[in-house]
Design a protein around this motif. Sequence first.
Motif, short mmCIF file in Angstrom:
data_model
loop_
_atom_site.label_atom_id
_atom_site.label_comp_id
_atom_site.label_asym_id
_atom_site.label_seq_id
_atom_site.Cartn_x
_atom_site.Cartn_y
_atom_site.Cartn_z
N ALA A 1 0.83 -1.21 0.00
CA ALA A 1 0.00 0.00 0.00
C ALA A 1 0.86 1.26 0.00
O ALA A 1 0.52 2.25 -0.67
CB ALA A 1 -0.92 -0.01 1.22
N ASP A 2 1.98 1.23 0.73
CA ASP A 2 2.88 2.38 0.74
C ASP A 2 3.42 2.66 -0.66
O ASP A 2 3.56 3.80 -1.08
CB ASP A 2 4.04 2.14 1.71
N ASP B 1 2.00 1.58 -3.62
CA ASP B 1 0.90 1.90 -4.52
C ASP B 1 0.41 3.34 -4.33
O ASP B 1 -0.02 3.99 -5.29
CB ASP B 1 -0.25 0.93 -4.33
N GLU B 2 0.44 3.82 -3.09
CA GLU B 2 -0.10 5.14 -2.79
C GLU B 2 0.97 6.23 -2.78
O GLU B 2 0.71 7.37 -2.39
CB GLU B 2 -0.84 5.10 -1.45
N GLY B 3 2.20 5.87 -3.20
CA GLY B 3 3.24 6.86 -3.40
C GLY B 3 3.95 7.34 -2.16
O GLY B 3 4.67 8.35 -2.20
N ARG B 4 3.79 6.63 -1.03
CA ARG B 4 4.49 7.06 0.18
C ARG B 4 5.97 6.72 0.15
O ARG B 4 6.76 7.28 0.91
CB ARG B 4 3.82 6.43 1.41
#
Length: 482
Positions: free
Chosen positions: A379-380, A382-385
């Motif tokens: 998720a980090d 995929d969401e650009g974090r």
Amino acid sequence: MTRIVIIGGGPGGYEAALVAAQLGAEVTVVDRDGLGGASVLTDCVPSKTLIATAEVMTGFDSSREELGIELDFDGDGVGDQVRGIQVDLGKVNRRVKRLALAQSQDITGAVTRAGVKVVRGRGQLAPGQASDGARQVRVLDVDGVAGQTRELVADGVLIATGGHPREIPDARPDGERILTWTQVYDLGELPEELIVVGSGVTGAEFAGAYQALGSRVTLVSSRDRVLPGEDPDAAAVLEDVFRRRGMNVLSRSRAAAAKRVGNRVEVTLSDGRTVTGTHCLMAVGAVPNTADMGLAEAGVRLTDGGHIVTDKVSRTSAPGVYAAGDCTGVFALASVAAMQGRIAMYHFLGESVAPLNLNTVSANVFTDPEIATVGFSQADVDEGRIDARVVKLPLLRNPRAKMQGVRDGFVKLFARPGTGIVVGGVVVSPRASELIHPISIAVDNSLTVEQIAKAFTVYPSLSGSIAEAARQLHTPKTAEVQ
């Protein structure tokens, strides 16, 4: 001598007590249930002991045919196809309780040998501070009777009171048919049909365990998949395994109520559907044990959900008051609670200490297969974090997995482009909790995929997939491998 009072004897509390005693403080632990807390008495130790039995059942059932093992229950020399292995849940639960109590006693022995005083009771923080900064902690009896109060004086206080199972108003547990995860160890017989409400870590672990033990399980999930907080690829593998083994997984189905109807339980879903079984396990989260402790009056800031607000060295908003563990809502893991407690004592007693870094925490879901994670997640990415390259290797390609009849699982690594520094990983496999450790070391020490790839691994071994994933990430133009 610095006086430390710790309220709560779980991992956050007893680990802090050991550190403070080692540093020369006068330490008192106020505990109501037994050292080890819920982690040892009703949560981690009991559940993983139960799961250990389930693992034996699942491992045998899932691979015996492929490995050429035949059962001959009637002695006629011909292998029988009917499952003849059963579990004595009463015996299993007696062992569970025995091991939990033994672990609690071991912890108590270690703490008292270190010079820590243990007081049985319920702690409350008195408002205000003395001119020298000292605080008072009231100790009530276990039932909270004010008439039995005694006072302790502390230069520093650590609150480590943990949490308890959340309850749905229209699904109150009765300890017989409608249960929380703290009550399942009183069952003398295996539930014939178990409804598990909640598909987070606790719900998934118990659903998988009881299915392996022989119950017919229905898992009620309010989300579109099981384990909504975990790696999506890992959750998909587990849900596929659950369904393949016969579990009834109800996705996007929120439970509104549960009630007993004779010797059965009826669970009503929010859309009006009903599900029936012989037992129901409610696994819908936890509530922090922070009520009626005088925290707000003492200047300790709480969230709307009752969690204690802390900084990265476990300080609360009240001077001289620290907090650790599930009551802080930081990360509901025994390892994190212990680290928070140790950090608190090092900081208060003037030792150098590194702030809590959640990006290096490793965690495990004790299902079959297990799901272990560390560091940054999918998720980090995929969401650009974080900018990271990803490689995922199915265990089907691993020679040791083939030999053991392991079909489900994978190894996934996340590494920074350019430097190749490993920033996260996911392992889905048997004993993933053990396999995640080399990845945890890599994340904690900023090792590169080149360093991981160059280290020798045993052949054949499941850990070979970790090295292979690192080798693929080390190749500059590697794309994600599915």
